[in-house]
Design an enzyme around this catalytic site. Structure first.
Site, PDB file in Angstrom:
ATOM      1  N   PRO A   6     -11.473  -0.879  -2.270  1.00  0.00           N
ATOM      2  CA  PRO A   6     -12.742  -1.624  -2.587  1.00  0.00           C
ATOM      3  C   PRO A   6     -13.873  -0.953  -1.971  1.00  0.00           C
ATOM      4  O   PRO A   6     -13.858  -0.043  -1.118  1.00  0.00           O
ATOM      5  CB  PRO A   6     -12.407  -3.040  -1.807  1.00  0.00           C
ATOM      6  CG  PRO A   6     -11.373  -2.604  -0.780  1.00  0.00           C
ATOM      7  CD  PRO A   6     -10.653  -1.376  -1.054  1.00  0.00           C
ATOM      8  N   SER A  49     -10.752 -12.744  -5.186  1.00  0.00           N
ATOM      9  CA  SER A  49     -10.837 -12.826  -3.729  1.00  0.00           C
ATOM     10  C   SER A  49     -12.243 -13.303  -3.466  1.00  0.00           C
ATOM     11  O   SER A  49     -13.228 -12.944  -4.233  1.00  0.00           O
ATOM     12  CB  SER A  49     -10.812 -11.411  -3.075  1.00  0.00           C
ATOM     13  OG  SER A  49     -11.751 -10.546  -3.491  1.00  0.00           O
ATOM     14  N   GLN A  50     -12.338 -14.086  -2.354  1.00  0.00           N
ATOM     15  CA  GLN A  50     -13.599 -14.601  -1.798  1.00  0.00           C
ATOM     16  C   GLN A  50     -14.344 -13.661  -0.839  1.00  0.00           C
ATOM     17  O   GLN A  50     -13.406 -13.610   0.085  1.00  0.00           O
ATOM     18  CB  GLN A  50     -13.791 -15.775  -1.550  1.00  0.00           C
ATOM     19  CG  GLN A  50     -14.844 -16.578  -0.931  1.00  0.00           C
ATOM     20  CD  GLN A  50     -14.962 -17.938  -0.315  1.00  0.00           C
ATOM     21  OE1 GLN A  50     -15.876 -18.776  -0.835  1.00  0.00           O
ATOM     22  NE2 GLN A  50     -14.018 -18.053   0.353  1.00  0.00           N
ATOM     23  N   TYR A  68       0.864  -1.083  -0.041  1.00  0.00           N
ATOM     24  CA  TYR A  68      -0.153  -0.081   0.061  1.00  0.00           C
ATOM     25  C   TYR A  68       0.935   1.281  -0.037  1.00  0.00           C
ATOM     26  O   TYR A  68       0.678   2.051  -0.942  1.00  0.00           O
ATOM     27  CB  TYR A  68      -1.059   0.049   1.095  1.00  0.00           C
ATOM     28  CG  TYR A  68      -1.824  -1.266   1.178  1.00  0.00           C
ATOM     29  CD1 TYR A  68      -3.043  -1.280   0.264  1.00  0.00           C
ATOM     30  CD2 TYR A  68      -2.036  -2.166   1.980  1.00  0.00           C
ATOM     31  CE1 TYR A  68      -3.822  -2.219   0.152  1.00  0.00           C
ATOM     32  CE2 TYR A  68      -3.012  -3.091   2.140  1.00  0.00           C
ATOM     33  CZ  TYR A  68      -3.937  -3.343   0.951  1.00  0.00           C
ATOM     34  OH  TYR A  68      -4.683  -4.075   0.886  1.00  0.00           O
ATOM     35  N   HIS A  84      -7.661   0.989   2.056  1.00  0.00           N
ATOM     36  CA  HIS A  84      -7.569  -0.482   2.529  1.00  0.00           C
ATOM     37  C   HIS A  84      -6.223  -0.773   3.335  1.00  0.00           C
ATOM     38  O   HIS A  84      -6.064  -1.934   3.978  1.00  0.00           O
ATOM     39  CB  HIS A  84      -7.267  -1.096   0.887  1.00  0.00           C
ATOM     40  CG  HIS A  84      -7.753  -2.439   0.983  1.00  0.00           C
ATOM     41  ND1 HIS A  84      -7.768  -3.439   2.124  1.00  0.00           N
ATOM     42  CD2 HIS A  84      -8.145  -3.349   0.062  1.00  0.00           C
ATOM     43  CE1 HIS A  84      -8.074  -4.585   1.969  1.00  0.00           C
ATOM     44  NE2 HIS A  84      -8.456  -4.717   0.588  1.00  0.00           N
TER      45      HIS A  84
END
Length: 640
Positions: free
Chosen positions: A67, A509-510, A54, A293
């Site tokens: 996100p 991603s889940q 990041y 994030h």
């Protein structure tokens, strides 16, 4: 990496790796430095990882990094309805903050693979107490952990590109929902009555990080601007009251509105992207939250969002006068002094955000043929199964396998964040080739065996990653140890194969939820896809993103290949296991339900005249509690 490289690339890499790992070589020296670091740090990789993932990243936060969680579409019939929703939401935030302040949040325990282990909770306590400060070369994650600093007791409300201070504690008393609504009404009126054009200062936070750091230093020259920045940087969170976007409401358009606000011509300036939590309440019922994030992973965003939506559905709106603060001071509008230099920067930033918005190719698709229940009946991991389907989709689109990232939570360790599950395994490639080239394998049972091998390989790597045995963080640590020792970058980290391995064309991603909402984000490389998925019992929500400027990618085509692949794998399972077709079964059930509803219509028509509630309903669907893969360590993307 062998199956992702040319023979020449692989042979060169094999030689470099052998040299790096030789007894008494560079690898052993760097490993010894990591072992020393482990003795001094609670988590030896945390700082390295945070900077690399990041803080060193110079790209703009919207789409590239931040996100969003998209809430169910709300049905606001009048402007006051959206303000009521916002007041109710803020009440929920304050309840959740009370839990955090009391350290009363229940400890998360791992589910799914290696379940039962307690997980580190530190990320939760950064939700409302941190801020990402832009820097010329590296940003700083500022956490308000000092007991000397007073706890923030205000939120910032953004409305029509203006920012207002909303004190949530007055005279040592927390504002109730009625008072919050009163203040929001005042803010809405103040924002609409401003005669002079207001500079959309929030746009600056959507720029590249180095550019925003430079613009911030220009802002800081004026004391008025310094005071406004201080109030924003110390607030609990932002609530963004958005104007209607004017676009037709669909899952895809709502996802884009959460990610970038529609750009400078819509609500793109009604944001402050450095703040971890920005709750969006659109006049057109488009609501959700966008997060910065760096302080926390996806599971924290999911848990907080689910708490708020369940709070709003479970505790009716309390718009009563009881225990109201008798005299509410008017909310304070933050002022900005905008020099000609600053106006020039704003114009440039608006242009860049507009181009970024135009570039995003987003496609949200609800796959309804089946969900995770069908997959479980095949005695397969739903997450591993979907990862194989993503590999098949990419191969069908592009004819090759590529480096793939799936986040694996390392919260079993103190300060643990994520490592990478490398889903593009040789076993997955063998399966997708068999599914796309009939000349290779024609027998169904052989394909089924390849599918099971691919899922087993994926599951095995998942377990390695969540227990700290994956390769990415370890290689990062070795690379950063070399940098700290000021030695020349070892050849292994300059090798083409290393660079290819870290160019994540598929960033996946889940992000499962137990209420009706879904997560979305952008790709992490210009020629890549972001693929976020939310598996439910009888359906799967996919949020697929790419960039229009890339001639290689197309989100619509990828989704089409993904749907075809999911159907093909289902057909393979049914042929080999003799099971019923869940899609056909669902259609039959829906037909029966329609017949039943038609028969019952006459009996229930008299109920339709019952009065409707005057307050806007919070539309939340709460299915039965399901396996939350986010807690197994597969909650997020690279940068999620």
């Amino acid at each position: 990496m062998k199956h992702l490289l040319t023979e020449e690339q692989f042979n060169k890499t094999q030689s470099i790796v052998k040299q790096f790992g030789a007894p008494g070589g560079v690898g052993e020296l760097l490993q010894s430095k990591l072992v020393e670091r482990r003795e001094k740090k609670a988590n030896w990789v945390y700082d390295y990882w945070l900077n690399d993932m990041y803080l060193n990243n110079r790209l703009a936060l919207p789409i590239n990094s931040s996100p969003a969680m998209v809430f169910p579409q709300q049905n606001f019939k009048a402007p006051i309805d959206s303000l009521r929703f916002a007041a109710h939401l803020i009440s929920g935030v304050l309840e959740y903050k009370t839990l955090l302040d009391a350290r009363a949040l229940p400890v998360d325990y791992a589910r799914g693979q290696l379940s039962g282990k307690p997980l580190c909770m530190e990320q939760y306590y950064r939700l409302f107490t941190s801020y990402r400060l832009p820097g010329p070369d590296r940003d700083t994650l500022v956490a308000q952990e000092s007991s000397v600093m007073p706890e923030p007791e205000h939120i910032i409300v953004a409305c029509k590109n203006q920012f207002f201070v909303l004190d949530v504690v007055i005279n040592f008393q927390r504002l109730n929902e009625r008072d919050l609504l009163t203040q929001l009404e005042k803010i809405s009126k103040m924002a609409g009555s401003e005669d002079e054009p207001v500079p959309p200062t929030g746009l600056l936070t959507s720029d590249g990080r180095t550019e925003w750091a430079e613009a911030r230093s220009v802002l800081m020259r004026e004391s008025t601007n310094r005071d406004s920045l201080d109030m924003i940087e110390r607030c609990l969170c932002l609530v963004c009251l958005d104007d209607a976007s004017g676009t037709e409401q669909s899952d895809t358009t709502r996802a884009t509105m959460m990610l970038h606000g529609g750009g400078p011509s819509k609500n793109g300036g009604n944001r402050w992207y450095d703040k971890p939590m920005q709750f969006i309440v659109g006049a057109d019922g488009c609501c959700g939250v966008v997060c910065e994030h760096s302080p926390f992973e996806g599971i924290v965003l999911v848990q907080c969002s689910e708490y708020l939506l369940k709070y709003m559905i479970g505790s009716p709106s309390k718009l009563v006068r009881a225990a109201s603060v008798s005299e509410l001071p008017a909310p304070r509008r933050l002022r900005w002094k905008c020099s000609p230099e600053m106006q020039k920067l704003l114009t440039s930033t608006a242009d860049k955000l507009h181009r970024l918005v135009q570039n995003l190719d987003m496609n949200v698709h609800k796959f309804s043929d089946y969900g995770k229940e069908f997959i479980k009946k095949q005695k397969m991991s739903p997450d591993a199964y979907i990862q194989i389907a993503l590999q098949l989709a990419y191969y069908r689109c592009h004819g090759r396998a590529v480096s793939t990232y799936e986040s694996a939570s390392t919260r079993r360790f103190q300060q643990g964040r994520v490592d990478n599950i490398r889903s593009a395994t040789p076993e997955a490639l063998a399966f997708v080739r068999a599914m796309t080239d009939r000349k290779l394998i024609s027998r169904e049972m052989e394909k089924m065996e390849l599918l099971r091998c691919a899922i087993n390989a994926q599951t095995k790597y998942t377990v390695m990653a969540i227990t700290g045995m994956a390769i990415d963080n370890h290689l990062l640590g070795l690379r950063e140890a070399a940098r700290e020792m000021k030695m020349e970058k070892p050849e292994i980290f300059k090798d083409d194969s290393y660079l290819i391995s870290n160019h994540f064309i598929l960033s996946t991603s889940q992000v499962p939820t137990t209420v009706e909402m879904f997560c979305c984000y952008g790709p992490v490389v210009p020629d890549g896809y972001g693929a976020c998925y939310n598996p439910q019992s009888d359906h799967i929500i996919f949020s697929v993103s790419s960039f229009h400027e890339s001639p290689q990618t197309c989100s619509v085509k990828f989704v089409k290949c993904l749907v075809q692949g999911l159907q093909d794998i289902m057909d393979l399972c049914n042929r080999c296991n003799g099971g019923p077709n869940p899609a056909e079964q669902k259609r039959n059930n829906q037909t029966m339900e329609m017949q039943t509803q038609t028969e019952a219509k006459g009996k229930t028509s008299q109920d339709s005249t019952k009065s409707q509630p005057t307050n806007p309903q919070v539309l939340v669907k709460s299915p039965e509690p399901t396996f939350t893969g986010a807690r197994t360590g597969t909650s997020a993307k690279r940068k999620f």
